[in-house]
Scaffold this motif. Structure first.
Motif, mmCIF file in Angstrom:
data_model
loop_
_atom_site.group_PDB
_atom_site.id
_atom_site.type_symbol
_atom_site.label_atom_id
_atom_site.label_comp_id
_atom_site.label_asym_id
_atom_site.label_seq_id
_atom_site.Cartn_x
_atom_site.Cartn_y
_atom_site.Cartn_z
ATOM 1 N N HIS A 153 1.165 -20.482 -8.591
ATOM 2 C CA HIS A 153 0.332 -19.488 -7.571
ATOM 3 C C HIS A 153 0.481 -19.883 -6.262
ATOM 4 O O HIS A 153 1.503 -19.653 -5.846
ATOM 5 C CB HIS A 153 -1.315 -19.246 -8.111
ATOM 6 C CG HIS A 153 -1.540 -18.729 -9.479
ATOM 7 N ND1 HIS A 153 -1.509 -19.351 -10.432
ATOM 8 C CD2 HIS A 153 -1.775 -17.367 -9.578
ATOM 9 C CE1 HIS A 153 -1.639 -18.408 -11.420
ATOM 10 N NE2 HIS A 153 -1.533 -17.140 -10.868
ATOM 11 N N ASP A 200 3.216 -15.970 -9.591
ATOM 12 C CA ASP A 200 2.355 -14.937 -9.706
ATOM 13 C C ASP A 200 1.644 -14.494 -8.395
ATOM 14 O O ASP A 200 1.224 -15.384 -7.529
ATOM 15 C CB ASP A 200 1.126 -15.313 -10.574
ATOM 16 C CG ASP A 200 1.752 -15.364 -12.185
ATOM 17 O OD1 ASP A 200 2.965 -15.161 -12.280
ATOM 18 O OD2 ASP A 200 0.747 -15.359 -12.979
ATOM 19 N N ASP A 201 1.298 -13.096 -8.090
ATOM 20 C CA ASP A 201 0.304 -12.622 -7.233
ATOM 21 C C ASP A 201 0.933 -11.978 -5.955
ATOM 22 O O ASP A 201 0.094 -11.903 -5.065
ATOM 23 C CB ASP A 201 -1.024 -13.308 -6.889
ATOM 24 C CG ASP A 201 -1.709 -13.445 -8.399
ATOM 25 O OD1 ASP A 201 -1.467 -13.059 -9.467
ATOM 26 O OD2 ASP A 201 -3.118 -14.161 -8.278
ATOM 27 N N HIS A 260 2.560 -6.964 -12.160
ATOM 28 C CA HIS A 260 1.381 -7.754 -12.495
ATOM 29 C C HIS A 260 0.147 -6.722 -12.500
ATOM 30 O O HIS A 260 -0.895 -7.118 -11.904
ATOM 31 C CB HIS A 260 1.385 -8.948 -11.399
ATOM 32 C CG HIS A 260 0.537 -10.105 -11.789
ATOM 33 N ND1 HIS A 260 0.358 -10.375 -13.042
ATOM 34 C CD2 HIS A 260 -0.313 -10.861 -11.068
ATOM 35 C CE1 HIS A 260 -0.516 -11.366 -13.197
ATOM 36 N NE2 HIS A 260 -0.837 -11.827 -12.253
ATOM 37 N N HIS A 316 -4.912 -6.204 -10.906
ATOM 38 C CA HIS A 316 -5.193 -7.276 -11.526
ATOM 39 C C HIS A 316 -6.400 -7.566 -12.414
ATOM 40 O O HIS A 316 -7.440 -8.495 -12.270
ATOM 41 C CB HIS A 316 -5.152 -8.523 -10.525
ATOM 42 C CG HIS A 316 -4.791 -9.881 -10.777
ATOM 43 N ND1 HIS A 316 -5.701 -10.809 -11.533
ATOM 44 C CD2 HIS A 316 -3.646 -10.600 -10.744
ATOM 45 C CE1 HIS A 316 -5.117 -11.909 -11.928
ATOM 46 N NE2 HIS A 316 -3.994 -11.873 -11.489
HETATM 47 ZN ZN LIG Z 1 -2.191 -13.337 -11.160
#
Ligand SMILES: [Zn+2]
Length: 308
Positions: free
Chosen positions: A7, A67-68, A211, A215
């Motif tokens: 992350h 991710d993200d 993704h 979320h």
């Molecule tokens: Zn995520």
């Protein structure tokens, strides 16, 4: 093969003293550790697996996933991967690109980074009433104690309350209210990789995947809502010109975070492969059995991967 999940990879920011992140210097050390001990799966080897089910000749090599779409993935990670001639897969929630908003999951991280957990949990509990928790979660919610005194335990309860228990009808306004009480201004600008930089990463050879849009915990949503999250997120990535192959990653991860509707939708959308969070290696059998929930390790399970 070991898929590894990251992350935040960044440097200390004094405005967020409690923010949890992997320091860039430790990220570099971890890449060195992987290089010396396992090696990395090449893009060609990965294509052979995802398209044909063929495993690389050397087992146990690493695939890097992020991710993200946080801006640190461009500022630090992309730079580092380029230097080393590596590639990675970056999973992007698309709401920040269609509405220039911060996702609730990240607003929660920012609050936890800026303030102490005990005060945050106390405030959240005072704003929540029983009718904001869906029937299916009410019993589990009542069984929680919410009386932990340690900061870390309070932070994890605060997160659980706002990510898992609360009905999505009340989540955004509750986080707005907590922000107001603590006088915290959420600024979406610069939190995520810009669209231009995302395109640069994709053109360079990084893989950009879906993704979802918002979320969410997908298993909390009905079929139609889940369809929207998958369909609209791929539409956005295609429109931005960054969708080279259809890949997806389950928000939050773990087998409770999605359901059979999610898997059916991914198959119907011809998604080539998806990642889950499950601490084991990818084996040959996963090509047939787990293509829409491939296992992935958290980076904190390997040397130098601990967040602080
Ligand atoms: Zn995520």
């Amino acid at each position: 093969m070991k898929a590894v999940m990251y992350h935040y990879v960044r440097e200390f920011d004094s405005s967020l003293p409690n923010f949890k992140f992997l320091d860039v210097s430790n990220f570099r050390k971890q890449l060195n550790f992987f290089d010396q001990n396992y090696g990395f799966v090449t893009k060609e080897e990965w294509d052979s697996f995802t398209l044909l089910g063929k495993m690389p000749n050397v087992l146990g090599k690493v695939i890097l996933t992020f991710d993200d779409a946080m801006s640190c993935h461009y500022d630090y990670v992309f730079h580092e991967l380029k230097e080393r001639g590596l590639w990675g897969i970056f999973y992007v929630p698309t709401l920040p690109y269609s509405k220039s908003k911060l996702l609730d999951v990240h607003r929660i991280h920012l609050l936890c980074g800026a303030f102490d957990g005990v005060s945050l949990l106390k405030e959240a509990m005072s704003l929540l009433s029983g009718d904001m928790i869906p029937d299916s979660k009410r019993r589990e919610f009542r069984d929680e104690t919410y009386s932990n005194q340690s900061n870390n335990e309070s932070i994890s309860e605060f997160k659980k309350l706002l990510n898992y228990y609360i009905s999505y009808d009340f989540r955004e306004s509750t986080i707005d209210n907590i922000g107001k009480v603590f006088n915290y201004k959420f600024i979406p600008n610069k939190f995520y990789i810009s669209e231009v930089n995302l395109k640069e990463m994709s053109d360079y050879g990084m893989i950009i995947g879906s993704h979802t849009v918002n979320h969410p915990v997908m298993s909390k949503l009905n079929l139609l809502e889940q369809f929207y999250e998958i369909n609209a997120s791929f539409d956005s990535l295609i429109k931005m010109g960054v969708c080279k192959e259809k890949t997806y990653c389950h928000p939050y991860g773990g087998f409770l975070s999605f359901d059979s509707n999610t898997i059916n939708l991914l198959n119907k959308h011809n998604v080539l492969y998806s990642f889950n969070l499950e601490s084991r290696e990818i084996v040959a059998n996963d090509f047939n059995k787990s293509k829409q929930f491939l296992p992935r390790f958290d980076c904190n399970l390997f040397d130098n991967g601990q967040v602080s």
